[in-house]
Write a protein that holds these residues in place. Structure first.
Motif, PDB file in Angstrom:
ATOM      1  N   TRP A 150       0.822  -1.209   0.000  1.00 48.99           N
ATOM      2  CA  TRP A 150       0.000   0.000   0.000  1.00 48.99           C
ATOM      3  C   TRP A 150       0.860   1.265   0.000  1.00 48.99           C
ATOM      4  CZ3 TRP A 150      -5.240   0.050  -0.541  1.00 48.99           C
ATOM      5  CH2 TRP A 150      -5.897  -1.171  -0.387  1.00 48.99           C
ATOM      6  N   VAL A 151       0.392   2.235  -0.792  1.00 46.07           N
ATOM      7  CA  VAL A 151       1.070   3.530  -0.923  1.00 46.07           C
ATOM      8  C   VAL A 151       0.082   4.644  -0.593  1.00 46.07           C
ATOM      9  CG1 VAL A 151       1.945   5.179  -2.637  1.00 46.07           C
ATOM     10  CG2 VAL A 151       2.851   2.850  -2.563  1.00 46.07           C
ATOM     11  N   VAL A 210      -0.481  -0.471 -10.406  1.00 40.04           N
ATOM     12  CA  VAL A 210      -1.484  -0.148  -9.384  1.00 40.04           C
ATOM     13  C   VAL A 210      -2.716  -0.994  -9.643  1.00 40.04           C
ATOM     14  CG1 VAL A 210      -2.934   1.662  -8.417  1.00 40.04           C
ATOM     15  CG2 VAL A 210      -0.593   2.189  -9.102  1.00 40.04           C
ATOM     16  N   GLU A 211      -3.122  -1.753  -8.637  1.00 35.87           N
ATOM     17  CA  GLU A 211      -4.287  -2.641  -8.778  1.00 35.87           C
ATOM     18  C   GLU A 211      -5.589  -1.905  -8.484  1.00 35.87           C
ATOM     19  OE1 GLU A 211      -5.961  -6.212  -6.066  1.00 35.87           O
ATOM     20  OE2 GLU A 211      -3.993  -6.624  -6.986  1.00 35.87           O
ATOM     21  N   LYS A 212      -5.578  -1.076  -7.430  1.00 40.23           N
ATOM     22  CA  LYS A 212      -6.774  -0.325  -7.050  1.00 40.23           C
ATOM     23  C   LYS A 212      -6.347   1.040  -6.525  1.00 40.23           C
ATOM     24  CE  LYS A 212      -9.574  -4.341  -5.594  1.00 40.23           C
ATOM     25  NZ  LYS A 212     -10.288  -4.971  -4.448  1.00 40.23           N
ATOM     26  N   LEU A 213      -7.232   2.024  -6.656  1.00 40.71           N
ATOM     27  CA  LEU A 213      -6.974   3.328  -6.042  1.00 40.71           C
ATOM     28  C   LEU A 213      -8.210   3.790  -5.289  1.00 40.71           C
ATOM     29  CD1 LEU A 213      -8.467   5.669  -7.995  1.00 40.71           C
ATOM     30  CD2 LEU A 213      -6.498   5.171  -9.430  1.00 40.71           C
ATOM     31  N   GLU A 245      -7.998  -3.058   5.320  1.00 46.87           N
ATOM     32  CA  GLU A 245      -8.563  -4.302   5.846  1.00 46.87           C
ATOM     33  C   GLU A 245      -9.643  -4.892   4.940  1.00 46.87           C
ATOM     34  OE1 GLU A 245      -9.898  -3.237   9.707  1.00 46.87           O
ATOM     35  OE2 GLU A 245      -7.845  -3.102  10.556  1.00 46.87           O
ATOM     36  N   SER A 246     -10.389  -4.025   4.253  1.00 46.55           N
ATOM     37  CA  SER A 246     -11.491  -4.519   3.410  1.00 46.55           C
ATOM     38  C   SER A 246     -11.054  -4.801   1.982  1.00 46.55           C
ATOM     39  CB  SER A 246     -12.634  -3.502   3.404  1.00 46.55           C
ATOM     40  OG  SER A 246     -12.180  -2.247   2.921  1.00 46.55           O
ATOM     41  N   ASN A 247      -9.781  -4.555   1.664  1.00 45.07           N
ATOM     42  CA  ASN A 247      -9.304  -4.796   0.306  1.00 45.07           C
ATOM     43  C   ASN A 247      -8.032  -5.635   0.310  1.00 45.07           C
ATOM     44  OD1 ASN A 247     -10.994  -2.996  -1.717  1.00 45.07           O
ATOM     45  ND2 ASN A 247     -10.735  -1.815   0.169  1.00 45.07           N
TER      46      ASN A 247
END
Length: 812
Positions: free
Chosen positions: A618-619, A656-659, A810-812
């Motif tokens: 995570w960034v 990047v997988e999700k933002l 936590e949810s991702n």
């Protein structure tokens, strides 16, 4: 002999020594509110009484009820449960170092103001109202005194401090060092309790409501308003309870309010009807911050003419002669009425509200200009070590075990001491380097933290150096190891039961041979106080310890090896330069010394923003960096690089997988990487702050980035700069950012400009040292230009978004 008759041998009768403030009658708050705390400090041979107590509060009660003498301070050691009430404090006794001791001094005896004639005054003013240094009371030259410490032992005649041993109507005085003038009076301000003089800088009364009738918020509380005016950060400002005070040079006392809709407001403190003390003669040159400058320079650094203080044109302001009646705001002369770093003025230039002035320095003051030397790209900052007990250590380490910067040996601020190069000529007491002048167990230094007098340094023994490899995959939490310790060893649960010197440990549940009610299985049920095993229930930075079975030695540390190096957030494997130079105009960082810094790039590999690794996958970055596209595939994250070209072998690249943008449009965002980063010497996550943690307003923090350098050099190489955090109340003044800074943001920068984050740094970290780690307190967000005077940078306050960050991760 004309002056002699005014100071005869006879000591006039005066009332019994008393304080203008009463501590024992406080009905609310802690009994410790009226004390100033210093860790690691001990007084040498003071007049004392010794008691057994369970807590510092109980020790304070012993001080309040002491009958053998007037108790001015007390010492408390939690492990020994020993309480020493003291007749002296740091003004009258020599201070020296002692592990795990905490000194508490009654604040009233540290104040630099007087009540009435000042018979009770015990401050440290040591010059007359005309600026002449005082003669020591024990000296016989140039004047033979009638009042000496031997003849009048209870009147506080120590050093050359101003005193009033004869109840003189005009207040404290002293013999002078001028042979032509036997004695003169001193300029001691009145302690203000019922009313205020000047701007209420010395007000210490108990008014706790604002002008509109709102109740004041406690200074040690962060509800409903978070702020940086913490009592421990401003020990000299008497910030106790919720009483109105003036710690920052406002026109009058104020407080934060308990109303959620009104952050702060002035208090209605009446002006004293008696005239204020006559000010000491001012200087015509610059000394310190120039608060006593009384010269006639009226032009700023850039050549602008100063606006008259009594004028509201072209700039409206509150720094008027009426609001600051004791600051000599005459004509348009440069002055420093509010504790700025130097004299300044409002200008007659419409486009420049205010600027600093160039004032010649006093003869004994000079500017030190240092130039940072950039370390070559290949140079690795090796960890220093010491032999034996470190008496021969001559390295340049200057940070303590908990990450505090060392105080220079030649300095007496914030801690006065006798460990000087003159006293210890063979100890190499240069600059603020860690040394061991007194043959302690290892190198140490005095710290720049006013609350912590000294600590051991962050150095290892040379024979302790072993090469280790980081585990793969990395651990995000450190599991207790029964055979060794992590960090301070608070989670150690092994079975070592002997001290480093071979003494057998006493069982924690036993009271023999050493009685101890403070650290028992009952008082600390989660600390693992089983049998007689070494433990660290109080988080001692030096590691696990135990009470011993030797009646002559209450407790000792245990010798338990440290765990092999593992992933710990905020700890770089390469020593950072910690450049605080005039990033714009910062300095080139030591390679890979900020291993959490990432480069956010387009899908084509073009750098445009910064960011911070907070977890292997995570960034954290700024939301405005993601305005170009809402598609994760439009971005790439580069880690482990020092040069923007990213040609080093240490570089890791991730898609990047999700933002995730913060849902209420704060300028903060999270990026989930397509796969976790490999944690190694060049890539390590930063630590996150505790939820709603607030900086005190004096911390030195650091910004890093590959942003625009405005022609100052270092393009394409990671740069850094350090500057202080600025309390939002200050930053929102009209002359700075004029109310633009929101509660969820923070300011940082040099008020006079020259250093700042800039385009290309957005989204990057603002990190501050906490103990021995770096913690990210800000995300670079916005500013008015780059490195402009009076326009510090603005950062999103990370601590306000810890719940959101945790929930997303936590949810991702």
């Amino acid at each position: 002999m004309a002056h002699f008759s005014q100071k005869q041998e006879h000591l006039k009768r005066h009332s019994h020594f008393h304080l203008f403030l009463s501590f024992s009658l406080l009905v609310q708050g802690s009994i410790l509110d009226s004390y100033v705390k210093t860790e690691g400090a001990w007084l040498l041979n003071p007049r004392k009484q010794i008691y057994k107590t369970n807590s510092n509060e109980e020790c304070a009660e012993q001080c309040e009820t002491e009958t053998k003498f007037t108790c001015r301070a007390f010492l408390f050691t939690s492990k020994d449960q020993q309480c020493l009430t003291l007749a002296e404090n740091t003004k009258t006794a020599v201070l020296f170092r002692r592990t795990n001791a905490v000194l508490y001094e009654k604040r009233a005896y540290l104040l630099e103001c007087k009540d009435g004639k000042g018979v009770d005054y015990r401050g440290t003013e040591a010059k007359t109202q005309k600026g002449v240094p005082c003669q020591k009371w024990a000296d016989n030259a140039p004047h033979k005194p009638n009042y000496t410490p031997e003849k009048y032992p209870n009147t506080g005649l120590e050093e050359n401090y101003c005193r009033n041993p004869d109840n003189d109507e005009k207040g404290p005085w002293c013999y002078t060092t001028d042979p032509a003038t036997r004695f003169d009076y001193c300029n001691i301000p009145e302690c203000e309790v019922e009313c205020m003089h000047c701007s209420g800088e010395n007000y210490q009364g108990v008014v706790a409501t604002t002008m509109s009738g709102l109740e004041c918020q406690r200074w040690d509380s962060q509800q409903p308003h978070s702020h940086g005016y913490l009592p421990e950060n401003f020990p000299e400002k008497d910030l106790k309870m919720n009483y109105c005070r003036n710690p920052d040079g406002e026109p009058r006392p104020w407080c934060f309010t308990t109303s959620p809709t009104k952050r702060w407001e002035y208090c209605d403190i009446p002006r004293c009807t008696t005239p204020p003390p006559v000010p000491a003669p001012g200087r015509q040159c610059l000394s310190g911050r120039g608060e006593d400058y009384q010269g006639t320079i009226s032009v700023t650094e850039s050549g602008n003419t100063c606006q008259h203080w009594s004028s509201q044109y072209p700039h409206r302001h509150a720094r008027t002669p009426e609001n600051y009646p004791c600051k000599n705001l005459e004509e348009n002369y440069c002055r420093n009425p509010d504790g700025e770093k130097a004299p300044w003025c409002y200008t007659t230039n419409r486009t420049a509200r205010w600027e600093y002035c160039t004032i010649p320095h006093a003869r004994d003051w000079f500017l030190l200009f240092t130039t940072a030397v950039d370390v070559p790209e290949q140079a690795q900052i090796t960890e220093e070590c010491y032999q034996g007990n470190g008496v021969t250590y001559r390295g340049t380490a200057s940070f303590t075990l908990t990450g505090k910067k060392c105080q220079a040996w030649s300095s007496m601020s914030p801690h006065r001491h006798n460990k000087t190069a003159e006293q210890f000529p063979n100890a190499d007491l240069r600059q603020n380097y860690c040394r061991n002048p007194d043959a302690d167990s290892r190198p140490w230094c005095y710290t720049t933290d006013p609350r912590v007098r000294w600590e051991y340094c962050d150095l290892k023994k040379c024979d302790d150096h072993v090469s280790v490899t980081l585990p793969k995959p990395p651990q995000t939490t450190l599991e207790p190891n029964p055979d060794c310790i992590n960090g301070d060893g608070k989670d150690y649960r092994g079975t070592v039961a002997k001290t480093a010197r071979g003494r057998t440990c006493q069982e924690w549940s036993s009271q023999k041979p050493h009685s101890h009610d403070y650290f028992t299985p009952m008082t600390h049920p989660g600390a693992g106080l089983d049998k007689n095993y070494c433990r660290n229930p109080d988080g001692d930075v030096n590691g696990p310890w135990c009470y011993t079975t030797d009646p002559r030695k209450a407790w000792e540390y245990c010798d338990i090896p440290k765990s092999p190096a593992q992933y710990e957030c905020g700890k770089s494997k390469f020593r950072p330069k910690l450049c605080a130079q005039r990033i714009v105009a910062g300095c080139i960082s030591n390679p890979h010394s900020w291993p959490w810094q990432i480069s956010l790039r387009t899908s084509f590999g073009l750098h445009f923003c910064g960011g911070t690794l907070i977890d292997p996958q995570w960034v954290l970055t700024a939301a405005h960096c993601l305005e170009k596209s809402s598609r994760p595939s439009a971005y790439k994250v580069y880690l482990g690089l020092h040069r923007e070209g990213a040609l080093e072998a240490s570089v890791q690249k991730r898609d990047v997988e999700k933002l995730f943008k913060e849902p209420y449009r704060a300028d903060i965002a999270l990026l989930k990487l397509s796969s976790p980063a490999i944690i190694n010497d060049h890539v390590i996550p930063v630590c996150l702050p505790k939820e709603n943690a607030v900086l005190g307003g004096r911390e030195e923090c650091y910004v890093t980035g590959w942003g625009d350098t405005k022609g100052t050099g270092g393009d394409g190489i990671l740069k850094e700069t350090g500057f202080p955090v600025i309390e939002n109340k200050i930053c929102n003044r009209p002359e700075f950012l004029n109310g633009r800074v929101k509660t969820h943001e923070l300011c940082a920068g040099n008020i006079n400009g020259g250093t700042d984050s800039c385009q290309g740094d957005s989204g990057g970290p603002l990190v501050c040292q906490d103990q021995d780690k770096f913690v990210q307190h800000g995300v670079t967000s916005w500013g008015l230009g780059c490195a402009q005077p009076m326009k510090p940078g603005v950062y999103v306050r990370v601590s306000a978004y810890i719940p959101w960050i945790k929930s997303v991760m936590e949810s991702n």
